[in-house]
Design a protein around this motif. Structure first.
Motif, mmCIF file in Angstrom:
data_model
loop_
_atom_site.group_PDB
_atom_site.id
_atom_site.type_symbol
_atom_site.label_atom_id
_atom_site.label_comp_id
_atom_site.label_asym_id
_atom_site.label_seq_id
_atom_site.Cartn_x
_atom_site.Cartn_y
_atom_site.Cartn_z
ATOM 1 N N TRP A 108 -13.814 -8.450 9.261
ATOM 2 C CA TRP A 108 -12.998 -7.933 8.154
ATOM 3 C C TRP A 108 -11.913 -8.938 7.787
ATOM 4 N N MET A 109 -11.555 -8.934 6.509
ATOM 5 C CA MET A 109 -10.470 -9.776 6.007
ATOM 6 C C MET A 109 -9.390 -8.876 5.410
ATOM 7 N N TYR A 110 -8.135 -9.151 5.773
ATOM 8 C CA TYR A 110 -7.009 -8.367 5.242
ATOM 9 C C TYR A 110 -6.260 -9.190 4.206
ATOM 10 N N ASP A 111 -6.115 -8.601 3.018
ATOM 11 C CA ASP A 111 -5.387 -9.242 1.924
ATOM 12 C C ASP A 111 -3.982 -8.664 1.854
ATOM 13 N N PHE A 112 -2.963 -9.493 1.976
ATOM 14 C CA PHE A 112 -1.594 -8.993 2.027
ATOM 15 C C PHE A 112 -1.096 -8.431 0.698
ATOM 16 N N PRO A 113 -1.353 -9.062 -0.449
ATOM 17 C CA PRO A 113 -0.850 -8.471 -1.701
ATOM 18 C C PRO A 113 -1.373 -7.060 -1.971
ATOM 19 N N SER A 114 -2.655 -6.814 -1.649
ATOM 20 C CA SER A 114 -3.232 -5.496 -1.944
ATOM 21 C C SER A 114 -3.237 -4.573 -0.735
ATOM 22 N N HIS A 115 -2.812 -5.078 0.437
ATOM 23 C CA HIS A 115 -2.809 -4.285 1.675
ATOM 24 C C HIS A 115 -4.184 -3.683 1.950
ATOM 25 N N SER A 116 -5.230 -4.477 1.758
ATOM 26 C CA SER A 116 -6.582 -3.929 1.866
ATOM 27 C C SER A 116 -7.448 -4.757 2.811
ATOM 28 N N TRP A 117 -8.398 -4.059 3.460
ATOM 29 C CA TRP A 117 -9.401 -4.684 4.313
ATOM 30 C C TRP A 117 -10.717 -4.797 3.538
ATOM 31 N N THR A 118 -11.332 -5.963 3.589
ATOM 32 C CA THR A 118 -12.617 -6.192 2.938
ATOM 33 C C THR A 118 -13.629 -6.626 3.982
ATOM 34 N N ALA A 119 -14.810 -6.023 3.950
ATOM 35 C CA ALA A 119 -15.850 -6.351 4.918
ATOM 36 C C ALA A 119 -16.494 -7.698 4.582
ATOM 37 N N LEU A 120 -16.668 -8.520 5.619
ATOM 38 C CA LEU A 120 -17.383 -9.791 5.515
ATOM 39 C C LEU A 120 -18.716 -9.653 6.260
ATOM 40 N N PRO A 121 -19.586 -10.639 6.199
ATOM 41 C CA PRO A 121 -20.878 -10.507 6.895
ATOM 42 C C PRO A 121 -20.717 -10.246 8.394
ATOM 43 N N ARG A 122 -21.584 -9.398 8.928
ATOM 44 C CA ARG A 122 -21.599 -9.126 10.355
ATOM 45 C C ARG A 122 -22.161 -10.325 11.121
ATOM 46 N N ALA A 123 -21.703 -10.478 12.359
ATOM 47 C CA ALA A 123 -22.229 -11.530 13.219
ATOM 48 C C ALA A 123 -23.636 -11.162 13.677
ATOM 49 N N PRO A 124 -24.464 -12.152 14.009
ATOM 50 C CA PRO A 124 -25.835 -11.849 14.458
ATOM 51 C C PRO A 124 -25.897 -11.066 15.755
ATOM 52 N N SER A 125 -24.901 -11.224 16.628
ATOM 53 C CA SER A 125 -24.887 -10.482 17.893
ATOM 54 C C SER A 125 -23.450 -10.262 18.331
ATOM 55 N N ALA A 126 -23.280 -9.398 19.321
ATOM 56 C CA ALA A 126 -21.946 -9.013 19.767
ATOM 57 C C ALA A 126 -21.204 -10.178 20.404
ATOM 58 N N TRP A 139 10.940 -3.746 14.105
ATOM 59 C CA TRP A 139 9.561 -3.466 13.735
ATOM 60 C C TRP A 139 9.479 -2.924 12.306
ATOM 61 N N SER A 140 8.392 -3.252 11.645
ATOM 62 C CA SER A 140 8.066 -2.649 10.359
ATOM 63 C C SER A 140 6.565 -2.386 10.345
ATOM 64 N N LYS A 141 6.099 -1.782 9.273
ATOM 65 C CA LYS A 141 4.712 -1.326 9.245
ATOM 66 C C LYS A 141 4.105 -1.578 7.875
ATOM 67 N N LEU A 142 2.892 -2.154 7.870
ATOM 68 C CA LEU A 142 2.171 -2.363 6.628
ATOM 69 C C LEU A 142 0.998 -1.399 6.554
ATOM 70 N N PRO A 143 0.874 -0.657 5.468
ATOM 71 C CA PRO A 143 -0.268 0.248 5.323
ATOM 72 C C PRO A 143 -1.533 -0.542 5.017
ATOM 73 N N SER A 144 -2.647 0.147 5.006
ATOM 74 C CA SER A 144 -3.892 -0.536 4.652
ATOM 75 C C SER A 144 -4.883 0.453 4.062
ATOM 76 N N VAL A 145 -5.778 -0.073 3.256
ATOM 77 C CA VAL A 145 -6.916 0.678 2.734
ATOM 78 C C VAL A 145 -8.142 -0.211 2.922
ATOM 79 N N THR A 146 -9.318 0.375 2.837
ATOM 80 C CA THR A 146 -10.549 -0.405 2.908
ATOM 81 C C THR A 146 -11.254 -0.354 1.571
ATOM 82 N N GLN A 147 -12.099 -1.358 1.348
ATOM 83 C CA GLN A 147 -12.791 -1.426 0.071
ATOM 84 C C GLN A 147 -13.656 -0.190 -0.132
ATOM 85 N N LEU A 148 -13.880 0.149 -1.380
ATOM 86 C CA LEU A 148 -14.607 1.358 -1.740
ATOM 87 C C LEU A 148 -15.992 1.367 -1.094
ATOM 88 N N GLY A 149 -16.315 2.482 -0.440
ATOM 89 C CA GLY A 149 -17.638 2.628 0.161
ATOM 90 C C GLY A 149 -17.761 2.062 1.557
#
Length: 442
Positions: free
Chosen positions: A230-248, A167-177
Motif C-alpha cells: 500500500w502507498m499512503y498519500d499525505f495530501p489526500s490522507h489516503s491509502w492506495t493498493a499497489l501490486p501484491r508480492a509473489p509470495s509472503a 503526539w498527533s494523529k492523521l486520519p486515513s481512507v482507502t481507495q474506492l472498492g
C-alpha cells in the motif's frame, strides 16, 4: 551489442590513457565483501533503573532522526506490553571505536486533546507495530494490543513530533472498492524524495502466542502473512493498493525507490522479490509500470548465501557514489534456530552515479556488476573498553534496527536471545575504514 561496444570503447580509452589507469583498477576491484565493525553501546540507566528493566524488549521499533534514535513499544522482559513512553538514545556522531555509553532520556506520554473530537492524542501501548521517520516526525502504524488482537484504528497514522515531544494523529481512507485490514508484523517506509509512505506485508488475524511443537517459523499456517503493498498519500490522507508480492515476505527493506523482500525458498535456495516504484507518479501510472521481479539465489557451500529467516534485520547501507547494500543478519531459520551470521546484498545501481558507470562497464566487459549477489561481511575487531564488553550481539531475533551515521551504519537495539530472554543493549554496525575500502571507487 551497442552496450558491449560502448563498454569496450570505454575500457580501451581507460587503458590507453595513463592518467586514467587508476580508474581501470577501480573498475576491476570487486565491490564485495564489505569490511564492517560491530560496537556495543554500553547499558545506560534511568533514575537508577537498570537498562535490563527500562530498555530490554522485543517486537519494538527504533527510528533514527539525525543523531538520535527513538525506541517505542514492544514487549518487556515479563512478556507484557511496554508503555507508550518514547526512549531517546543519543547516538555517536561517527562509528564508535570502543564501547560507548550513550545518553538516554525518556519522554513520558503527554497527551493533548483534539479540539474537534475531545480525543486524547496518545497511542495505546502496542507491539509488532511499524514505524519510520518523516522529517522531524516518527510515524507509528498498527500493531497488537495486550490481548493479542490487531489494533483497530481505521489505519490512522500516529505522529510523534521530536521537537515538541507531542503526539498527533492523521486520519486515513482507502481507495474506492479496496479494504485495508488492520495489521501487525508489517513494514513501513518513507520516500523522502516523493513524500509518500509504503507499507508491506504483516498479519491480519489474531496473534497466537503458543505454537504447536511442529511450528515452522517460515511456513506458519496459524499466522498467514499478507502480500499486500500500500502507498499512503499525505495530501489526500489516503491509502492506495499497489501490486501484491509473489509470495509472503520474511524481511522487507526500501531503498533507492525500490521495495525489496526476502522470501522463503527451499533448503538450497532463497528468493528475492523487488518492486521499483519509479521516480514520479507519471511513470508509475503507465500501464504495467509497477511489476514485481524475482531473483532466486543458491544457499550451498559452492555458492554461499544466507538461509532465509524470520524476525531478522534487513536495513540499507550506503557506501557512497550511488552504491547501496542491504545488511541481513540475526533472526531465526526454518528449524527455529537463532542466527548470528551477517551478510550484505549488493543492489543494482540507478541514475547517473559513479556506481552506475562502474556497473555498466563490468556488465559489458567482465563477469557482471555483482547486482543481487550476496557476500559474508568481513568483521574488523574494535577495542572494547569495559571488562564485560561483547564483540558481537550473538544469536538473536526480533531486534529493532534502522539506518544511522548518514546511511553508512545500522543501529540495533534489544531483541530476544537464544534462551528466549529479552536483551537491552544497543549495537552500531559501521563501515570499517582505514583499509582498502577507503580507496575503492564504488
Amino acid at each position: 551489442m551497442a552496450e558491449v561496444a560502448a563498454g569496450a570503447l570505454v575500457a580501451e580509452q581507460v587503458v590507453a590513457t595513463g592518467v586514467e589507469a587508476a580508474a581501470l583498477v577501480a573498475v576491476a576491484t570487486p565491490t564485495h565483501p564489505l569490511k564492517v565493525s560491530l560496537t556495543q553501546l554500553a547499558a545506560p540507566s534511568v533514575d537508577g533503573t537498570s537498562q535490563t528493566q527500562s530498555l530490554a524488549r522485543s517486537h519494538h521499533t527504533i527510528t533514527t532522526i539525525r543523531d538520535k534514535a527513538y525506541i517505542f513499544g514492544g514487549e518487556g522482559p515479563d512478556g507484557n506490553l511496554c508503555s507508550s513512553d518514547v526512549h531517546i538514545i543519543h547516538l555517536p556522531a561517527q562509528a564508535p571505536t570502543s564501547t560507548t555509553k550513550p545518553k538516554h532520556a525518556v519522554q513520558e506520554p503527554f497527551p493533548l486533546e483534539d479540539a474537534r473530537t475531545g480525543e486524547l492524542l496518545l497511542p495505546e501501548p502496542r507491539t509488532q507495530h511499524a514505524a519510520c521517520a518523516r522529517g522531524k516526525h516518527i510515524i507509528i502504524h498498527g500493531g497488537l494490543d495486550a490481548s493479542g488482537n490487531p489494533i483497530e484504528e481505521d489505519n490512522c497514522l500516529w505522529l510523534y513530533d521530536t521537537s515538541s515531544l507531542q503526539w498527533s494523529k492523521l486520519p486515513s481512507v482507502t481507495q474506492l472498492g479496496k479494504a485495508m485490514p488492520s495489521r501487525y508484523g508489517h513494514s513501513l517506509f518513507y520516500d523522502a524524495a516523493q513524500d509518500f509512505l509504503v507499507l508491506h506485508g504483516g498479519h491480519t488475524t489474531r496473534y497466537i502466542k503458543e505454537h504447536p511443537p511442529s511450528f515452522s517459523i517460515l511456513s506458519d499456517p496459524h499466522l498467514p502473512t499478507e502480500t499486500e503493498t500500500w502507498m499512503y498519500d499525505f495530501p489526500s490522507h489516503s491509502w492506495t493498493a499497489l501490486p501484491r508480492a509473489p509470495s509472503a515476505p520474511l524481511s522487507v527493506a526500501y531503498v533507492d525507490t525500490t521495495l525489496v523482500t526476502i522470501a522463503a525458498g527451499d533448503k538450497l535456495s532463497g528468493t528475492i522479490h523487488h518492486l521499483r516504484l519509479l521516480p514520479n507518479a507519471t511513470e508509475r501510472e503507465k500501464p504495467g509500470a509497477l511489476k514485481w521481479r524475482t531473483v532466486t539465489y543458491p544457499t550451498n557451500p559452492l555458492t554461499p548465501g544466507p538461509r532465509p529467516r524470520s524476525d531478522a534485520v534487513l536495513v540499507p547501507l550506503a557506501t557512497g557514489h550511488g552504491r547501496y547494500y542491504l545488511v541481513y543478519m540475526l533472526g531465526r531459520d526454518d528449524d527455529g534456530a537463532y542466527c548470528s551470521d551477517m551478510w550484505t546484498l549488493q543492489l543494482p545501481s540507478h541514475g547517473l552515479t559513479a556506481a552506475s558507470a562502474k556497473d555498466k562497464i563490468r556488465d559489458a566487459v567482465m563477469h557482471g556488476s555483482g547486482a543481487w549477489s550476496w557476500a559474508g561481511v568481513e568483521l574488523v575487531p574494535t577495542e572494547q573498553m569495559v571488562p564485560d564488553g561483547k564483540v558481537h550481539p550473538g544469536p538473536r531475533a526480533r531486534v529493532a534496527a534502522d539506518a544511522c551515521l548518514g546511511g553508512k551504519g545500522v543501529v540495533l537495539w534489544g531483541g530476544e536471545n537464544a534462551k528466549g530472554e529479552r536483551e537491552g543493549d544497543g549495537w552500531v554496525v559501521g563501515l570499517a575504514y582505514g583499509y582498502a575500502d577507503r580507496d575503492r571507487w564504488e
